[in-house]
Design an enzyme around this catalytic site. Structure first.
Site, PDB file in Angstrom:
ATOM      1  N   GLY A  47     -16.924 -24.463 -22.658  1.00  0.00           N
ATOM      2  CA  GLY A  47     -17.404 -24.634 -24.028  1.00  0.00           C
ATOM      3  C   GLY A  47     -17.720 -23.335 -24.752  1.00  0.00           C
ATOM      4  CG  ASN A  59     -15.545 -34.025 -19.114  1.00  0.00           C
ATOM      5  OD1 ASN A  59     -16.111 -35.063 -19.464  1.00  0.00           O
ATOM      6  ND2 ASN A  59     -16.190 -32.998 -18.582  1.00  0.00           N
ATOM      7  CE  LYS A  73     -17.483 -31.019 -21.265  1.00  0.00           C
ATOM      8  NZ  LYS A  73     -17.861 -29.622 -21.318  1.00  0.00           N
ATOM      9  CB  SER A 113     -12.582 -22.067 -23.100  1.00  0.00           C
ATOM     10  OG  SER A 113     -13.967 -22.113 -23.361  1.00  0.00           O
ATOM     11  CD  GLU A 128     -14.641 -27.895 -15.438  1.00  0.00           C
ATOM     12  OE1 GLU A 128     -13.813 -28.146 -16.322  1.00  0.00           O
ATOM     13  OE2 GLU A 128     -15.774 -28.401 -15.412  1.00  0.00           O
ATOM     14  CD  GLU A 160     -21.114 -29.931 -19.828  1.00  0.00           C
ATOM     15  OE1 GLU A 160     -20.848 -31.139 -19.891  1.00  0.00           O
ATOM     16  OE2 GLU A 160     -20.431 -29.044 -20.359  1.00  0.00           O
ATOM     17  CG  HIS A 192     -18.995 -31.201 -15.598  1.00  0.00           C
ATOM     18  ND1 HIS A 192     -19.834 -30.460 -16.389  1.00  0.00           N
ATOM     19  CD2 HIS A 192     -17.749 -31.012 -16.080  1.00  0.00           C
ATOM     20  CE1 HIS A 192     -19.113 -29.858 -17.333  1.00  0.00           C
ATOM     21  NE2 HIS A 192     -17.845 -30.184 -17.165  1.00  0.00           N
TER      22      HIS A 192
HETATM   23  P1  PGA Z   1     -14.353 -27.163 -22.281  1.00  0.00           P
HETATM   24  O1  PGA Z   1     -15.029 -28.046 -21.148  1.00  0.00           O
HETATM   25  O2  PGA Z   1     -12.867 -27.394 -22.216  1.00  0.00           O
HETATM   26  O3  PGA Z   1     -14.956 -27.659 -23.566  1.00  0.00           O
HETATM   27  O4  PGA Z   1     -14.701 -25.731 -21.990  1.00  0.00           O
HETATM   28  C1  PGA Z   1     -14.407 -28.216 -19.904  1.00  0.00           C
HETATM   29  C2  PGA Z   1     -15.270 -29.050 -19.004  1.00  0.00           C
HETATM   30  O5  PGA Z   1     -16.506 -28.949 -19.081  1.00  0.00           O
HETATM   31  O6  PGA Z   1     -14.760 -29.838 -18.195  1.00  0.00           O
END
Ligand code: PGA
Length: 251
Positions: free
Chosen positions: A171, A9, A11, A211, A165, A95, A93
């Site tokens: 993140g 992903n 983003k 992460s 998640e 976000e 997601h």
């Molecule tokens: P990350 O994001 O690996 O940077 O923690 C995962 C995601 O949001 O799908």
């Protein structure tokens, strides 16, 4: 046997040129037979789609709308995503839930439309830190799953992948432990068995996201109910991402 699925992903990152050059390098580095899905920004989908032709690497989008066409300024149609070569779309997601106020009801509409247009959905669920600390994890993910998958048929479920998640892990560099991930994945699989049936639950792939790195991927994927990963930050570098993918064969 569930085939491991690892998705990148990206983003809101990478120009078209950067996206192409990532894929050119990745193609040379991949040695694994896991299912790989690359999810670039909308703007790079077409270029990446061309670059992926003739490979087993799949293309995914990071969002879509719940209508096929019409007066919806700024939205992207699932039909067009399919046309451009996408096989998957990430929906729900955290976000999108946080910054764009997406609700389970809206996500449910998007999932249904995406599936009806032939796009498989990677459906994201996960609890906030505060919810975990208050012992609410299962309650939160149960509500998200029930509402996001509301009204889906047994047949629809063949096109669904769930991504667990935990929001506090995204993140932050603080991944869920393999035991925490396994507990939630098992809980979700049992929930799916109740909502649909045991066979669907057994076949459903559940990714872990939050992460994920080259260091922690192995132990996470060793868990019985962890069938893959949704990788954000660590998927931006082709070398790094190929190491995550190459660590694995099928589950
Ligand atoms: P990350 O994001 O690996 O940077 O923690 C995962 C995601 O949001 O799908």
């Amino acid at each position: 046997m569930r085939k491991t699925i690892i998705a990148a992903n990206w983003k809101m990152n990478k120009t078209i040129q950067e996206s192409i050059s990532f894929v050119k390098t990745l193609k040379k580095l991949i040695k694994s037979d896991v299912e790989i899905v690359i999810c670039p920004m909308f703007t790079a989908l077409e270029a990446v789609s061309k670059e992926l032709k003739g490979t087993k690497i799949k293309l995914g989008a990071q969002n879509c709308y719940f209508e096929e066409k019409g007066a919806f300024t700024g939205e992207v149609s699932p039909v067009i995503l399919k046309d451009i070569g996408c096989e998957y779309v990430i929906l729900g997601h955290s976000e999108r839930r946080k910054y764009f106020k997406e609700t389970d009801d809206l996500i449910n509409k998007k999932i249904k439309k995406a599936l009806s247009c032939g796009l498989k959905s990677i459906v994201c669920v996960g609890e906030l830190l505060e919810e975990r600390e208050n012992g609410m994890t299962n309650k939160v993910i149960e509500k998200q799953i029930k509402e996001c998958l509301n009204g889906l048929t047994d047949k629809d479920m063949a096109g669904v992948v769930i991504a667990y998640e935990p929001v506090w892990a995204i993140g932050t560099g603080k991944n869920a432990t393999p035991i925490q991930a396994e507990e939630s994945h098992l809980f979700m699989r049992e929930l799916i068995a109740k909502m649909f049936n045991k066979d669907i639950a057994k076949k459903l792939r559940i990714q872990y996201g939050g992460s994920v790195t080259t260091e922690n991927i192995k132990d996470l994927l060793l868990q019985e109910d962890v069938d893959g990963a949704l990788v954000g930050g660590a998927s931006l570098d082709s070398d790094n991402f190929s190491k995550i993918v190459n660590g694995y064969g099928s589950n």
